[in-house]
Design a protein around this motif. Structure first.
Motif, mmCIF file in Angstrom:
data_model
loop_
_atom_site.group_PDB
_atom_site.id
_atom_site.type_symbol
_atom_site.label_atom_id
_atom_site.label_comp_id
_atom_site.label_asym_id
_atom_site.label_seq_id
_atom_site.Cartn_x
_atom_site.Cartn_y
_atom_site.Cartn_z
ATOM 1 N N TRP A 1 35.012 47.468 30.926
ATOM 2 C CA TRP A 1 35.152 46.020 30.876
ATOM 3 C C TRP A 1 36.607 45.600 30.987
ATOM 4 C CZ3 TRP A 1 31.364 43.219 32.136
ATOM 5 C CH2 TRP A 1 30.044 43.557 31.793
ATOM 6 N N SER A 2 37.504 46.388 30.414
ATOM 7 C CA SER A 2 38.920 46.041 30.505
ATOM 8 C C SER A 2 39.438 46.179 31.930
ATOM 9 C CB SER A 2 39.747 46.925 29.559
ATOM 10 O OG SER A 2 39.718 48.278 29.974
ATOM 11 N N ASN A 3 38.824 47.059 32.713
ATOM 12 C CA ASN A 3 39.275 47.267 34.086
ATOM 13 C C ASN A 3 38.914 46.114 35.015
ATOM 14 O OD1 ASN A 3 40.517 49.731 33.672
ATOM 15 N ND2 ASN A 3 38.719 50.934 34.200
ATOM 16 N N LEU B 1 41.529 43.929 36.732
ATOM 17 C CA LEU B 1 42.247 44.317 37.942
ATOM 18 C C LEU B 1 42.014 43.311 39.062
ATOM 19 C CD1 LEU B 1 41.581 48.177 38.043
ATOM 20 C CD2 LEU B 1 43.766 47.052 37.589
ATOM 21 N N VAL B 2 40.815 42.748 39.129
ATOM 22 C CA VAL B 2 40.487 41.783 40.175
ATOM 23 C C VAL B 2 41.326 40.523 40.011
ATOM 24 C CG1 VAL B 2 38.627 40.452 41.235
ATOM 25 C CG2 VAL B 2 38.156 42.723 40.313
ATOM 26 N N ARG B 3 41.598 40.149 38.768
ATOM 27 C CA ARG B 3 42.386 38.944 38.502
ATOM 28 C C ARG B 3 43.888 39.199 38.655
ATOM 29 N NH1 ARG B 3 40.885 38.443 33.827
ATOM 30 N NH2 ARG B 3 42.714 39.148 32.660
ATOM 31 N N GLU B 4 44.326 40.398 38.264
ATOM 32 C CA GLU B 4 45.754 40.691 38.263
ATOM 33 C C GLU B 4 46.289 41.091 39.625
ATOM 34 O OE1 GLU B 4 46.083 43.729 35.350
ATOM 35 O OE2 GLU B 4 45.898 42.358 33.632
ATOM 36 N N ASP B 5 45.464 41.687 40.480
ATOM 37 C CA ASP B 5 45.910 42.157 41.791
ATOM 38 C C ASP B 5 45.232 41.315 42.873
ATOM 39 O OD1 ASP B 5 46.512 43.511 44.136
ATOM 40 O OD2 ASP B 5 46.414 45.485 43.213
ATOM 41 N N ALA B 6 45.985 40.378 43.427
ATOM 42 C CA ALA B 6 45.412 39.463 44.426
ATOM 43 C C ALA B 6 44.960 40.203 45.679
ATOM 44 C CB ALA B 6 46.444 38.393 44.792
ATOM 45 N N PHE C 1 43.835 43.276 45.852
ATOM 46 C CA PHE C 1 42.604 43.979 45.522
ATOM 47 C C PHE C 1 41.422 43.013 45.526
ATOM 48 C CE2 PHE C 1 39.868 45.917 42.053
ATOM 49 C CZ PHE C 1 39.296 46.860 42.885
ATOM 50 N N ALA C 2 41.612 41.831 44.956
ATOM 51 C CA ALA C 2 40.544 40.829 44.939
ATOM 52 C C ALA C 2 40.160 40.415 46.351
ATOM 53 C CB ALA C 2 40.994 39.613 44.132
ATOM 54 N N ARG C 3 41.170 40.265 47.223
ATOM 55 C CA ARG C 3 40.895 39.887 48.607
ATOM 56 C C ARG C 3 40.165 41.013 49.339
ATOM 57 N NH1 ARG C 3 45.777 38.776 49.859
ATOM 58 N NH2 ARG C 3 45.720 36.761 48.845
ATOM 59 N N PHE C 4 40.544 42.248 49.036
ATOM 60 C CA PHE C 4 39.855 43.393 49.631
ATOM 61 C C PHE C 4 38.379 43.407 49.231
ATOM 62 C CE2 PHE C 4 38.287 47.747 48.907
ATOM 63 C CZ PHE C 4 38.301 48.230 50.208
ATOM 64 N N ILE C 5 38.091 43.071 47.974
ATOM 65 C CA ILE C 5 36.702 43.004 47.510
ATOM 66 C C ILE C 5 35.919 41.985 48.332
ATOM 67 C CG2 ILE C 5 35.210 42.358 45.583
ATOM 68 C CD1 ILE C 5 36.446 45.011 45.143
ATOM 69 N N MET C 6 36.523 40.845 48.598
ATOM 70 C CA MET C 6 35.846 39.811 49.370
ATOM 71 C C MET C 6 35.589 40.279 50.800
ATOM 72 S SD MET C 6 37.999 36.483 48.036
ATOM 73 C CE MET C 6 37.104 35.371 49.125
ATOM 74 N N VAL C 7 36.587 40.934 51.398
ATOM 75 C CA VAL C 7 36.417 41.437 52.761
ATOM 76 C C VAL C 7 35.333 42.493 52.799
ATOM 77 C CG1 VAL C 7 37.546 42.758 54.602
ATOM 78 C CG2 VAL C 7 38.780 40.912 53.454
ATOM 79 N N ARG D 1 43.909 54.912 40.797
ATOM 80 C CA ARG D 1 42.984 55.031 41.917
ATOM 81 C C ARG D 1 41.529 55.061 41.444
ATOM 82 N NH1 ARG D 1 45.181 59.139 43.893
ATOM 83 N NH2 ARG D 1 46.635 58.038 45.236
ATOM 84 N N THR D 2 41.260 55.817 40.388
ATOM 85 C CA THR D 2 39.895 55.890 39.868
ATOM 86 C C THR D 2 39.409 54.525 39.412
ATOM 87 O OG1 THR D 2 40.306 58.164 39.155
ATOM 88 C CG2 THR D 2 38.402 57.055 38.204
ATOM 89 N N ASP D 3 40.284 53.750 38.749
ATOM 90 C CA ASP D 3 39.907 52.408 38.292
ATOM 91 C C ASP D 3 39.590 51.496 39.466
ATOM 92 O OD1 ASP D 3 40.301 53.130 35.643
ATOM 93 O OD2 ASP D 3 42.399 52.497 35.643
ATOM 94 N N TYR D 4 40.426 51.523 40.488
ATOM 95 C CA TYR D 4 40.215 50.668 41.648
ATOM 96 C C TYR D 4 38.905 51.004 42.356
ATOM 97 C CZ TYR D 4 44.720 48.239 41.749
ATOM 98 O OH TYR D 4 45.784 47.418 41.467
ATOM 99 N N VAL D 5 38.668 52.290 42.551
ATOM 100 C CA VAL D 5 37.438 52.715 43.225
ATOM 101 C C VAL D 5 36.215 52.318 42.402
ATOM 102 C CG1 VAL D 5 36.101 54.705 44.011
ATOM 103 C CG2 VAL D 5 38.559 54.603 44.468
ATOM 104 N N ALA D 6 36.270 52.552 41.084
ATOM 105 C CA ALA D 6 35.126 52.266 40.222
ATOM 106 C C ALA D 6 34.825 50.767 40.177
ATOM 107 C CB ALA D 6 35.380 52.801 38.820
ATOM 108 N N VAL D 7 35.867 49.953 39.974
ATOM 109 C CA VAL D 7 35.672 48.500 39.917
ATOM 110 C C VAL D 7 35.156 47.982 41.256
ATOM 111 C CG1 VAL D 7 36.842 46.278 39.670
ATOM 112 C CG2 VAL D 7 37.382 48.148 38.111
ATOM 113 N N SER D 8 35.769 48.440 42.342
ATOM 114 C CA SER D 8 35.356 47.996 43.675
ATOM 115 C C SER D 8 33.893 48.312 43.941
ATOM 116 C CB SER D 8 36.241 48.662 44.734
ATOM 117 O OG SER D 8 35.762 48.404 46.029
#
Length: 444
Positions: free
Chosen positions: A244-246, A249-254, A256-262, A381-388
Motif C-alpha cells: 500500500w505504501s508503494n 510512487l504513482v503520485r510522486e513520479d509523474a 511513471f504515472a504517465r507510463f501507466i496511462m500509456v 525496480r521491483t516496486d515499479y514493476v509490481a505497482v505497474s
C-alpha cells in the motif's frame, strides 16, 4: 545462497567498453543499477526467456486454450473468461508479491518458483483433459489457469529485476527481443504440426500441456545456472503494508504515472487478438485454422522481436508508438473492409491479420518492458514493476468488461474501439521522456 564475488576472468570483453563512470559502479558491486556483465549470463537469460515464451505460445489463452475448452465441451461463458483471467491474474497480486520478492537477495529464486508452479498446473490440466468433460472440466481448467497466472506474476517481477541486475542499460532490449524471437521460431514447428491435422483427440491436448510443462522445466534449469550477485533487500516490513505504501510512487513520479496511462491504452494490442480469432473461427473451425494462426503468431514473433529489442535500446518510447500505431491502423482497415464495406475475407486473410497484429504486439511488449526496467533503478525496480502490473490487472478487468459489452454489438466494433484507444496511447506516449537518451547523457 549468497554468491561470492566473481573474479575478473568471469567478465566478458564487453566490460572494457564500459565508461569510467559505469566501471566504477561495477567495481563497487552496484549490480542493482549498472548490471553486472558475467560470462554466460546473457545466453542463460535468453534460453530461459525462450523456454517461457515458447511454453506460453503452446498454451496461449488466445488461441490454443479456447480450442481445448471446446474439445472438453465447456460452456461458452467460460471460454470468454480465458484472456481476462490469464492477463489480470498475473498482474493483480504483484504489488503484494513484489514486497516479498524484495526480501530475496537473489531474485532468480522467485522466478524458479513461479516457473515450477506453472509446470505443475500444466500437468494437472493434462489430467483434467483426460478424465473430465463439460462445465466441470471448464471450471477446473479455468482455476488452474488462474493459479498459472498468479505464478506468472511472480516470474514477471523476478525476471525484470534479474535482467536489470545482470545486464547493463542499452543491452536489455536485445536480450528480451532475442528470447522472444527464438521462441517464435521454435513455435513455428508447433504451428506446422497443428496445421497438418484435421482434428485432435483429448489425449493430444494432454500431450501439448505436458510438453509445455517440460519446456518450463528446461527454463528452470537455465535460470538456476544464472550467476546473480546478492542485491539489497528489504527486511521486516509486512508485504501488505509495504504494498500500500508503494502506491504513492504513482503520485510522486509523474513519468511513471504517465507510463501507466500509456500502458493502459496500449493494452488494446493484447485484448483485441481474441476477437480476430473469433472472426476466423466464424469462417472455419478446423484444426488447420488454429495451426495457421499459431504459425502466424510465431513467425511474427520470430522475425520482429529481436529487431524491436535493438530499437528499444535506442528508444523504447518510439518502439511502443510505432508498434501501437501499426495495430491501430490494422484494426481500422479490418473494420472498414469487413464492416463498413461488407467485404469477404479471402483465403489466408486472418493468418495475415494475426501476423501483422502479432508484429505490433511484440513491439509494444518489448518496448514497455525495456522502458520500465530503464525508468526504474536499483532496488526500486521491483516496486515499479509490481505497482505497474497490479494497476494494469485492475484496469485490465475494467477494459475486459468494456470489450465484453462491445462484443454484444459485434466483434468488429470491439476491434474499432480498441484501435482508437491505441492511437490515443500513441499520442500520449509522445509526452514520455526518452530514458535511453538520458542514459547516454548521464554517462558522459
Amino acid at each position: 545462497m549468497k554468491l561470492s564475488k566473481p573474479d575478473a576472468s568471469q567478465f566478458t570483453s564487453q566490460d572494457k567498453s564500459l565508461s569510467p563512470k559505469e566501471d566504477t559502479r561495477l567495481s563497487k558491486g552496484s549490480s542493482d543499477d549498472a548490471g553486472i556483465v558475467i560470462k554466460g549470463n546473457r545466453r542463460r537469460l535468453i534460453l530461459a526467456q525462450v523456454a517461457s515464451a515458447l511454453a506460453e505460445l503452446m498454451t496461449s489463452a488466445k488461441t490454443v486454450l479456447p480450442w481445448l475448452l471446446q474439445a472438453v465441451g465447456a460452456p461458452v461463458w467460460i471460454i470468454g473468461w480465458l484472456v481476462p483471467i490469464r492477463e489480470s491474474g498475473s498482474m493483480l497480486p504483484q504489488i503484494v508479491l513484489g514486497a516479498y520478492v524484495k526480501r530475496l537477495a537473489q531474485r532468480k529464486v522467485a522466478w524458479m518458483w513461479g516457473a515450477g508452479l506453472q509446470a505443475a498446473c500444466l500437468v494437472l490440466m493434462a489430467v483434467v483433459a483426460l478424465i473430465s468433460t463439460g462445465w466441470l472440466a471448464g471450471i477446473l481448467l479455468l482455476l488452474l489457469l488462474g493459479i498459472m497466472s498468479l505464478s506468472r506474476g511472480l516470474c514477471s517481477i523476478a525476471a525484470k529485476d534479474v535482467l536489470g541486475k545482470t545486464v547493463p542499460k542499452r543491452e536489455r532490449g536485445k536480450v528480451t527481443g532475442a528470447g522472444a524471437s527464438w521462441a517464435g521460431g521454435i513455435g513455428l514447428l508447433f504451428g506446422l504440426l497443428l496445421s497438418s491435422l484435421n482434428d485432435i483427440a483429448l489425449w493430444g491436448y494432454a500431450m501439448i500441456m505436458l510438453a509445455a510443462a517440460l519446456v518450463w522445466g528446461l527454463g528452470m534449469l537455465c535460470y538456476w545456472s544464472i550467476t546473480e550477485e546478492a542485491g539489497t533487500t528489504d527486511e521486516g516490513e509486512n508485504g501488505w503494508s509495504q504494498a500500500w505504501s508503494n502506491i504513492k510512487l504513482v503520485r510522486e513520479d509523474a513519468n511513471f504515472a504517465r507510463f501507466i496511462m500509456v500502458r493502459t491504452l496500449l493494452l488494446s494490442t493484447s485484448l483485441v487478438m481474441p476477437y480476430y480469432v473469433l472472426l476466423a473461427r466464424e469462417s472455419d473451425t478446423s484444426m488447420q485454422t488454429l495451426g495457421w494462426l499459431v504459425i502466424a503468431q510465431g513467425l511474427a514473433q520470430f522475425i520482429s522481436s529481436w529487431v524491436w529489442g535493438r530499437m528499444a535500446d535506442h528508444s523504447a518510447r518510439r518502439v511502443m508508438q510505432w508498434a501501437a500505431a501499426l495495430a491501430s491502423v490494422l484494426g481500422g482497415a479490418v473494420w472498414l473492409h469487413l464492416g463498413w464495406w461488407s467485404g469477404t475475407p479471402w483465403l489466408g486473410y486472418f493468418p495475415v491479420m494475426i501476423f501483422i497484429l502479432s508484429l505490433a504486439h511484440a513491439g509494444v511488449r518489448v518496448g514497455r518492458k525495456t522502458y520500465l526496467v530503464d525508468l526504474a533503478g536499483g532496488n526500486r525496480r521491483t516496486d515499479y514493476v509490481a505497482v505497474s502490473n497490479t494497476l494494469m490487472g485492475l484496469l485490465l478487468l475494467m477494459v475486459g468488461a468494456l470489450s465484453m459489452l462491445l462484443a454484444l454489438l459485434s466483434n468488429l466494433v470491439v476491434i474499432l474501439v480498441f484501435s482508437l484507444l491505441g492511437m490515443l496511447g500513441v499520442w500520449l506516449a509522445q509526452t514520455l521522456p526518452n530514458v535511453q537518451v538520458q542514459t547516454i547523457e548521464e554517462s558522459r
